[in-house]
Design an enzyme around this catalytic site. Structure first.
Site, PDB file in Angstrom:
ATOM      1  N   GLU A 108       9.730  22.298  29.843  1.00  0.00           N
ATOM      2  CA  GLU A 108       9.369  20.938  29.437  1.00  0.00           C
ATOM      3  C   GLU A 108       9.214  21.046  31.389  1.00  0.00           C
ATOM      4  OE1 GLU A 108      12.681  19.093  28.811  1.00  0.00           O
ATOM      5  OE2 GLU A 108      13.728  18.854  30.480  1.00  0.00           O
ATOM      6  N   CYS A 109       8.234  21.095  31.645  1.00  0.00           N
ATOM      7  CA  CYS A 109       7.660  20.421  33.241  1.00  0.00           C
ATOM      8  C   CYS A 109       7.853  21.715  34.220  1.00  0.00           C
ATOM      9  CB  CYS A 109       8.363  19.093  33.867  1.00  0.00           C
ATOM     10  SG  CYS A 109       7.032  18.973  35.508  1.00  0.00           S
ATOM     11  N   GLY A 110       8.216  22.062  34.464  1.00  0.00           N
ATOM     12  CA  GLY A 110       8.559  22.784  35.406  1.00  0.00           C
ATOM     13  C   GLY A 110       9.232  24.239  35.122  1.00  0.00           C
TER      14      GLY A 110
END
Length: 440
Positions: A323-325
């Site tokens: 998720e995300c990064g």
């Protein structure tokens, strides 16, 4: 109905008229002040946040959990507060943005649990007009348990006198707080700098505690009655016997402890690894949370052994949830704000680019899972999305959710306890029969 006793504990909800008023520094100062008095302090943070809780955990010496009527849910919030009240001498809750911002807002949560509200206003460049803002905050929602208003960033004794002179008699004035340059908390594009990166954080926290020790805000507030929710059914052990490797280091640290507890309650064994430093990872599934990969491009790119280990994991058909990064780390290339670029794990097609401005923000749902988006990057060349999140605010289409082989990835930071079965599906190769967007 629960047979658990009602717990009474002093509590205060710290809010403000907007973001940037100094709430985090003040809450950390209060937590450290009361801890220095020998009190057991629990701090909670309204809404999704990973950085402020790191600061508050250091200030209070205890874990900091999220409270949010939508993402966490009223029942779980009630359980958290009840448990904290039974084991603490003081509960502090930091709001998000302004007191009435969002749906649900911080005021909604304070009203739901009978928390007294103290509001903070940055008083720079302001005199008696401060009183008009204070009156508005205090009277906007009749029935809200309003403890008073404090002035922050006050320049001098004369400035404090001007502010006090303009305060309505009906609104308690909790005092004028001086500018605390020596206690200021450094920040970067996603918010505050991580607690572990602030070398003199203990000194800053102690300095802040000393500067507010004589203010009205530092007095122990009145007790609040916290009731227990009805008992909840334990989650099914859908991950029994499965080993999940969770990335956790300076580049990947945006983790809800509640997520990890839920995975363990589902039966998983958790192990931790560092994409920055470790040469390999071996598990049934991998969890790559968000963080700051853009600040560690050279080290992440140089660790080719980890790239190979993750590639072997994916080629074996084992789930990898990012998720995300964590998702940015899986891309072929990531370009930082200054134009510096690196080839990363190259397990997910596409390129990520850091932007100067916020590129995604807000609460969203993915199937039954709830979470939020907050990122300064964009992606180009990614695979076609398998699904999209749903924006909590208006029901519109939100962040893409990608499935690429055994990889499941999104910009969303999901709160696993909001849908335990769908959370388990993220880490099962066949989704365990679970319905929803996580199923293959």
């Amino acid at each position: 109905m629960s047979n658990a006793p009602v717990h009474h504990c002093p509590a205060l909800f710290l809010s403000a008229c907007s973001s940037g008023q100094g709430k985090t520094t003040l809450v950390a100062a209060l937590a450290r002040h009361h801890r220095r008095q020998g009190r057991r302090v629990r701090v909670f943070k309204i809404g999704p946040d990973f950085l402020d809780p790191m600061i508050h955990a250091r200030a209070s010496g205890a874990e900091v959990e999220p409270l949010d009527l939508w993402m966490v849910g009223e029942t779980a919030c009630k359980a958290k507060l009840h448990a904290a009240a039974g084991a603490s001498d003081l509960i502090l809750v930091e709001g998000a943005m302004g007191l009435f911002d969002g749906t649900p807002s911080g005021a909604d949560l304070a009203a739901c649990f009978g928390l007294p509200v103290a509001a903070l206003i940055d008083a720079r460049g302001m005199g008696q007009t401060f009183g008009a803002l204070a009156l508005g905050l205090a009277s906007y929602r009749p029935g809200l348990r309003f403890a008073g208003v404090a002035a922050n960033q006050v320049a001098s004794a004369r400035h404090a006198e001007m502010i006090a002179a303009g305060m309505p008699a009906t609104v308690p004035f909790l005092g004028a707080l001086p500018r605390l340059a020596e206690a200021a908390l450094p920040s970067r594009h996603l918010g505050l700098v991580q607690a572990a990166e602030i070398a003199d954080l203990e000194r800053r926290l102690d300095a802040a505690a000393e500067r507010i020790a004589d203010s009205a805000l530092a007095r122990l507030p009145e007790p609040v009655a916290f009731h227990a929710p009805a008992a909840l059914e334990p989650p099914p052990r859908l991950l029994a016997g499965r080993r999940i490797a969770v990335a956790r280091d300076a580049a990947f640290s945006f983790l809800y402890a509640d997520n990890l507890r839920l995975l363990e309650a589902l039966g998983a064994e958790l192990v931790f690894f560092s994409p920055l430093a470790d040469a390999g990872v071996e598990a049934d599934a991998v969890y790559l949370p968000g963080g700051y990969p853009e600040l560690h491009l050279d080290r992440l790119a140089a660790n080719q052994a980890m790239h190979r280990a993750l590639r072997a994991h994916v080629e074996a058909g084992r789930p990898l949830y990012a998720e995300c990064g964590g998702m940015l780390y899986l891309l072929e290339r990531l370009v930082g704000k200054d134009g510096d670029a690196a080839r990363l794990a190259a397990l997910l097609p596409g390129e990520g680019r850091m932007q100067q401005r916020l590129a995604g923000l807000g609460m969203q749902a993915l199937g039954g899972l709830r979470g939020h988006s907050f990122h300064h990057s964009t992606m180009q060349g990614a695979p076609a999305p398998a699904a999209f999140g749903t924006r909590q605010r208006d029901g519109a289409e939100g962040e893409p959710f990608y499935r690429h082989g055994s990889i499941r990835a999104s910009y969303l930071h999901l709160y696993f306890p909001s849908s335990p079965r769908e959370a388990a599906a993220l880490f099962l190769p066949d989704a365990g029969g679970a319905a929803g967007v996580m199923a293959p």
